[in-house]
Design a protein around this motif. Structure first.
Motif, PDB file in Angstrom:
ATOM      1  N   PRO A 226       0.789  -1.235   0.000  1.00 45.90           N
ATOM      2  CA  PRO A 226       0.000   0.000   0.000  1.00 45.90           C
ATOM      3  C   PRO A 226       0.820   1.284   0.000  1.00 45.90           C
ATOM      4  CG  PRO A 226      -0.035  -1.038   2.163  1.00 45.90           C
ATOM      5  CD  PRO A 226       0.741  -1.948   1.275  1.00 45.90           C
ATOM      6  N   LEU A 251      -0.507   3.850  -8.286  1.00 45.00           N
ATOM      7  CA  LEU A 251      -0.611   3.536  -6.857  1.00 45.00           C
ATOM      8  C   LEU A 251       0.705   3.143  -6.206  1.00 45.00           C
ATOM      9  CD1 LEU A 251      -3.907   1.509  -6.465  1.00 45.00           C
ATOM     10  CD2 LEU A 251      -3.334   3.696  -5.443  1.00 45.00           C
ATOM     11  N   GLY A 303      -0.415  -2.519  -3.729  1.00 47.86           N
ATOM     12  CA  GLY A 303      -1.121  -3.558  -2.974  1.00 47.86           C
ATOM     13  C   GLY A 303      -0.760  -4.940  -3.451  1.00 47.86           C
ATOM     14  N   ILE A 307      -5.660  -8.654  -6.119  1.00 46.17           N
ATOM     15  CA  ILE A 307      -6.857  -8.055  -5.503  1.00 46.17           C
ATOM     16  C   ILE A 307      -7.115  -6.724  -6.197  1.00 46.17           C
ATOM     17  CG2 ILE A 307      -7.857  -7.109  -3.388  1.00 46.17           C
ATOM     18  CD1 ILE A 307      -6.460  -9.288  -1.856  1.00 46.17           C
ATOM     19  N   PHE A 308      -8.152  -6.709  -6.998  1.00 46.26           N
ATOM     20  CA  PHE A 308      -8.493  -5.549  -7.822  1.00 46.26           C
ATOM     21  C   PHE A 308      -7.257  -5.010  -8.540  1.00 46.26           C
ATOM     22  CE2 PHE A 308     -11.599  -5.318  -4.205  1.00 46.26           C
ATOM     23  CZ  PHE A 308     -12.619  -5.933  -4.914  1.00 46.26           C
ATOM     24  N   GLY A 309      -6.436  -5.921  -9.012  1.00 41.39           N
ATOM     25  CA  GLY A 309      -5.189  -5.485  -9.630  1.00 41.39           C
ATOM     26  C   GLY A 309      -5.054  -5.944 -11.078  1.00 41.39           C
ATOM     27  N   THR A 332      -2.199  -6.150   0.616  1.00 45.63           N
ATOM     28  CA  THR A 332      -3.276  -5.394  -0.020  1.00 45.63           C
ATOM     29  C   THR A 332      -3.644  -4.198   0.860  1.00 45.63           C
ATOM     30  OG1 THR A 332      -5.438  -5.589  -1.063  1.00 45.63           O
ATOM     31  CG2 THR A 332      -5.151  -6.769   1.020  1.00 45.63           C
ATOM     32  N   CYS A 337      -4.081  -0.587   5.360  1.00 48.64           N
ATOM     33  CA  CYS A 337      -4.816   0.559   5.910  1.00 48.64           C
ATOM     34  C   CYS A 337      -5.446   0.196   7.250  1.00 48.64           C
ATOM     35  CB  CYS A 337      -5.918   1.013   4.953  1.00 48.64           C
ATOM     36  SG  CYS A 337      -5.263   1.688   3.422  1.00 48.64           S
ATOM     37  N   ILE A 382     -14.205  -1.304   1.038  1.00 53.46           N
ATOM     38  CA  ILE A 382     -14.536  -0.886  -0.326  1.00 53.46           C
ATOM     39  C   ILE A 382     -13.344  -0.178  -0.948  1.00 53.46           C
ATOM     40  CG2 ILE A 382     -16.174   0.365  -1.770  1.00 53.46           C
ATOM     41  CD1 ILE A 382     -18.217  -0.023   0.455  1.00 53.46           C
ATOM     42  N   TYR A 383     -12.851  -0.786  -2.018  1.00 50.10           N
ATOM     43  CA  TYR A 383     -11.752  -0.213  -2.791  1.00 50.10           C
ATOM     44  C   TYR A 383     -12.365   0.710  -3.846  1.00 50.10           C
ATOM     45  CZ  TYR A 383      -8.554  -3.995  -1.162  1.00 50.10           C
ATOM     46  OH  TYR A 383      -7.771  -4.847  -0.432  1.00 50.10           O
ATOM     47  N   MET A 384     -11.636   1.702  -4.258  1.00 52.07           N
ATOM     48  CA  MET A 384     -12.048   2.598  -5.355  1.00 52.07           C
ATOM     49  C   MET A 384     -13.444   3.161  -5.122  1.00 52.07           C
ATOM     50  SD  MET A 384     -10.636   0.371  -8.569  1.00 52.07           S
ATOM     51  CE  MET A 384     -10.850  -1.253  -7.866  1.00 52.07           C
ATOM     52  N   VAL A 410      -9.731   5.921   4.769  1.00 53.25           N
ATOM     53  CA  VAL A 410      -8.281   5.997   4.966  1.00 53.25           C
ATOM     54  C   VAL A 410      -7.661   6.483   3.660  1.00 53.25           C
ATOM     55  CG1 VAL A 410      -6.198   4.755   5.647  1.00 53.25           C
ATOM     56  CG2 VAL A 410      -8.430   3.996   6.504  1.00 53.25           C
ATOM     57  N   GLU A 411      -7.045   7.638   3.721  1.00 48.77           N
ATOM     58  CA  GLU A 411      -6.404   8.216   2.530  1.00 48.77           C
ATOM     59  C   GLU A 411      -4.897   8.022   2.657  1.00 48.77           C
ATOM     60  OE1 GLU A 411      -7.176  12.622   1.037  1.00 48.77           O
ATOM     61  OE2 GLU A 411      -5.417  12.540   2.299  1.00 48.77           O
ATOM     62  N   ASN A 412      -4.270   7.563   1.566  1.00 53.93           N
ATOM     63  CA  ASN A 412      -2.813   7.330   1.577  1.00 53.93           C
ATOM     64  C   ASN A 412      -2.362   6.460   2.746  1.00 53.93           C
ATOM     65  OD1 ASN A 412      -1.851   8.713  -0.740  1.00 53.93           O
ATOM     66  ND2 ASN A 412      -2.357  10.635   0.296  1.00 53.93           N
ATOM     67  N   PRO A 440      -5.659   7.926  -3.402  1.00 51.84           N
ATOM     68  CA  PRO A 440      -6.306   6.654  -3.099  1.00 51.84           C
ATOM     69  C   PRO A 440      -6.854   6.648  -1.680  1.00 51.84           C
ATOM     70  CG  PRO A 440      -3.933   6.420  -2.847  1.00 51.84           C
ATOM     71  CD  PRO A 440      -4.177   7.826  -3.317  1.00 51.84           C
ATOM     72  N   ALA A 441      -8.084   6.189  -1.579  1.00 51.29           N
ATOM     73  CA  ALA A 441      -8.689   6.092  -0.250  1.00 51.29           C
ATOM     74  C   ALA A 441      -9.502   4.812  -0.165  1.00 51.29           C
ATOM     75  CB  ALA A 441      -9.573   7.298   0.014  1.00 51.29           C
TER      76      ALA A 441
HETATM   77  N1  SAH Z   1      -4.304  -4.079  -5.873  1.00 50.44           N
HETATM   78  C1  SAH Z   1      -4.563  -3.015  -4.922  1.00 50.44           C
HETATM   79  C2  SAH Z   1      -5.882  -2.339  -5.161  1.00 50.44           C
HETATM   80  C3  SAH Z   1      -5.984  -1.623  -6.446  1.00 50.44           C
HETATM   81  S1  SAH Z   1      -7.502  -0.801  -6.623  1.00 50.44           S
HETATM   82  C4  SAH Z   1      -4.467  -3.550  -3.506  1.00 50.44           C
HETATM   83  O1  SAH Z   1      -4.382  -4.764  -3.301  1.00 50.44           O
HETATM   84  O2  SAH Z   1      -4.487  -2.747  -2.594  1.00 50.44           O
HETATM   85  C5  SAH Z   1      -7.112   0.823  -6.121  1.00 50.44           C
HETATM   86  C6  SAH Z   1      -7.719   1.154  -4.789  1.00 50.44           C
HETATM   87  O3  SAH Z   1      -6.973   0.599  -3.746  1.00 50.44           O
HETATM   88  C7  SAH Z   1      -7.754   2.609  -4.471  1.00 50.44           C
HETATM   89  O4  SAH Z   1      -8.826   3.255  -5.114  1.00 50.44           O
HETATM   90  C8  SAH Z   1      -7.954   2.591  -2.979  1.00 50.44           C
HETATM   91  O5  SAH Z   1      -9.272   2.275  -2.650  1.00 50.44           O
HETATM   92  C9  SAH Z   1      -7.097   1.386  -2.595  1.00 50.44           C
HETATM   93  N2  SAH Z   1      -5.758   1.799  -2.154  1.00 50.44           N
HETATM   94  C10 SAH Z   1      -4.599   1.414  -2.668  1.00 50.44           C
HETATM   95  N3  SAH Z   1      -3.560   1.932  -1.976  1.00 50.44           N
HETATM   96  C11 SAH Z   1      -4.108   2.658  -0.989  1.00 50.44           C
HETATM   97  C12 SAH Z   1      -3.573   3.436   0.077  1.00 50.44           C
HETATM   98  N4  SAH Z   1      -2.273   3.554   0.272  1.00 50.44           N
HETATM   99  N5  SAH Z   1      -4.464   4.048   0.908  1.00 50.44           N
HETATM  100  C13 SAH Z   1      -5.771   3.911   0.752  1.00 50.44           C
HETATM  101  N6  SAH Z   1      -6.330   3.191  -0.230  1.00 50.44           N
HETATM  102  C14 SAH Z   1      -5.510   2.566  -1.094  1.00 50.44           C
END
Ligand code: SAH
Length: 461
Positions: A226, A251, A303, A307-309, A332, A337, A382-384, A410-412, A440-441
């Motif tokens: 992250p 990211l 991440g 996972i959503f990657g 992830t 976070c 919840i991602y994205m 959670v941002e950054n 990213p949050a």
């Molecule tokens: N493959 C990544 C997810 C990619 S989708 C993983 O496993 O984390 C992108 C989303 O991940 C962002 O919109 C946000 O919701 C989340 N994300 C990734 N890095 C982040 C971070 N450092 N802080 C908060 N959210 C994060």
């Protein structure tokens, strides 16, 4: 250098260990791992040492030490922690010309036992010459983390082929060049990836061709975690430092990217919010093209790649093109976070399951199976979801979730600039607008969020 480092063959050799406690146990383990025959003398034995002696067919003398115990041994260790006995053992052994070590007493010893990194047949030993064993152990820790566990298997493979390589290449120099490239190239890489059979085939092939075993390129699909570089895996770091070209997302944090090999080419294929800079198909094609050019390609993702990657799509394409690849999981953002926010995703009393979903919108709509998300004792991550936050909260409430349900943004996450906002389903969207939260949050919803009040360790540290 006050001591000469040597590696002593103790296979089946009787070694005397004086002492039966925990310290003796540690030395006994070391001796048996080097194939020595244990002879232990001590009035009492701790149960684990007793078991070790029996397991390895050692000898045990339940008495006080006397010089007679030195009969027929090749090496002596005193771990009895009794000054008078230690001195006696040391004096007797030295008189007989035997190597003797008294634990933690360099002045009574004529050899010292180093901190050992065991990747047999590769063994590394670190010594501080008895000045600071703790420093030696710390250094060992560093080496342990830098040297993959699989180096041992690489050493064994090299050992099996040693004679053949000697027969194949006449001069020492030719053999050195061959081994250097084999041990740093695809053969080694296959061993590190756990594909020993393939490594052996490549080595055989290289030997036959008289070449160095360099094959086509390869792709490393690596999870960069992250953001905090300390959360990278050892494997990720190793591949990051050897890749020729890095294909990375938005990211991937700057600090993680900085750990890639300095002279590697960097290709940014990030997607800024909704506008795609480069399409997934183009990324897939790029990976294939670079690998076909013979490059070691690091596909670095934020991440975890699975996972959503879209990691699955990328390796699917590589498989179709018969390009070798490895996948390295990353932490992830849900795990990262949650940990740095002091929010356990599951908890004995509040959540027995956790669900990861994407809040990504299609045509302005966030289309999720809402009734499934409104469940007791379930945490939602919840991602994205930042852009659809208002919609998400409304839908969850409409489907029966309490407006007072705790929620965190959670941002950054895991980075020094991490920001966290907590509230309820009813008020979070307004708060987020006021505080201008940016991607990213990550969104975490569930009763576990309330635990943060007590468990927030990171922002207080
Ligand atoms: N493959 C990544 C997810 C990619 S989708 C993983 O496993 O984390 C992108 C989303 O991940 C962002 O919109 C946000 O919701 C989340 N994300 C990734 N890095 C982040 C971070 N450092 N802080 C908060 N959210 C994060």
């Amino acid at each position: 250098m006050d001591f000469l480092p040597i590696f002593y063959n103790l296979q089946q050799q009787r070694c005397l260990l004086v002492g039966g406690g925990d310290v003796a146990l540690r030395k006994a383990s070391l001796l048996v791992s080097a194939g020595a025959k244990l002879c232990v003398v001590a009035p009492q034995l701790c149960p684990d040492l007793d078991a070790l002696i029996q397991e390895h067919d050692g000898e045990y003398y339940p008495t006080d030490y006397t010089a007679a115990h030195l009969e027929g041994v090749v090496l002596v260790i005193s771990a009895i922690e009794d000054q008078a006995v230690d001195e006696q053992v040391s004096a007797d052994a030295k008189q007989q010309g035997l190597p003797v070590n008294v634990v933690d007493k360099p002045s009574l010893s004529n050899f010292i036992i180093p901190a050992v990194i065991d990747r047999s047949p590769i063994v590394m030993a670190v010594s501080s010459g008895g000045q600071s064993p703790v420093l030696a152990r710390l250094l060992r820790g560093k080496l342990e983390s830098m040297i993959p566990a699989s180096y041992g298997r690489l050493g064994q493979l090299a050992g099996r082929f040693r004679e053949q390589v000697k027969a194949r290449f006449e001069t020492l120099n030719q053999r050195r060049v061959f081994w250097e490239s084999v041990l740093q190239g695809p053969v080694a890489e296959m061993i590190f990836a756990g594909k020993d059979r393939k490594a052996e085939q490549l080595l055989e092939q290289a030997l036959e061709e008289g070449s160095t075993g360099h094959s086509d390129g390869e792709v490393y699909l690596v999870g960069g975690g992250p953001g905090d570089p300390d959360l990278l895996t050892f494997k990720a770091l190793r591949l990051m430092q050897q890749a020729d070209v890095v294909v990375y997302d938005r990211l991937v944090s700057r600090r993680v990217l900085d750990l890639c090999r300095r002279d590697a080419d960097r290709v940014f294929v990030g997607k800024a919010c909704n506008q795609h800079v480069i399409s997934q198909e183009e990324i897939n094609a790029l990976l294939v093209r670079l690998a076909k050019e013979g490059k070691r390609v690091l596909r670095l993702k934020g991440g975890d790649p699975f996972i959503f990657g879209r990691g699955g799509e990328e390796i699917g394409e590589l498989m179709a093109e018969d390009i070798p690849f490895q996948v390295v999981p990353g932490i992830t953002s849900a795990s990262g976070c949650a940990a740095y926010a002091g929010i356990p995703l599951t908890h004995q009393n509040y959540a027995q399951s956790v669900r990861f979903v994407t809040g990504h919108m299609k045509d302005g709509q966030c289309d999720l199976p809402w009734p499934e998300l409104v469940q007791e004792h379930q945490t939602l991550v919840i991602y994205m979801g930042l852009l659809s936050l208002t919609q998400i909260c409304e839908q969850l409430m409409r489907h029966g979730m309490s407006p007072r349900m705790p929620i965190a943004l959670v941002e950054n996450g895991t980075l020094p600039e991490q920001r966290i906002l907590t509230g309820t389903l009813a008020d979070i969207a307004d708060q987020a607008a006021v505080t201008d939260f940016q991607p990213p949050a990550l969104i975490i919803i569930g009763k576990v969020v309330a635990l943060r009040d007590r468990l927030d360790w990171y922002s207080q540290s």
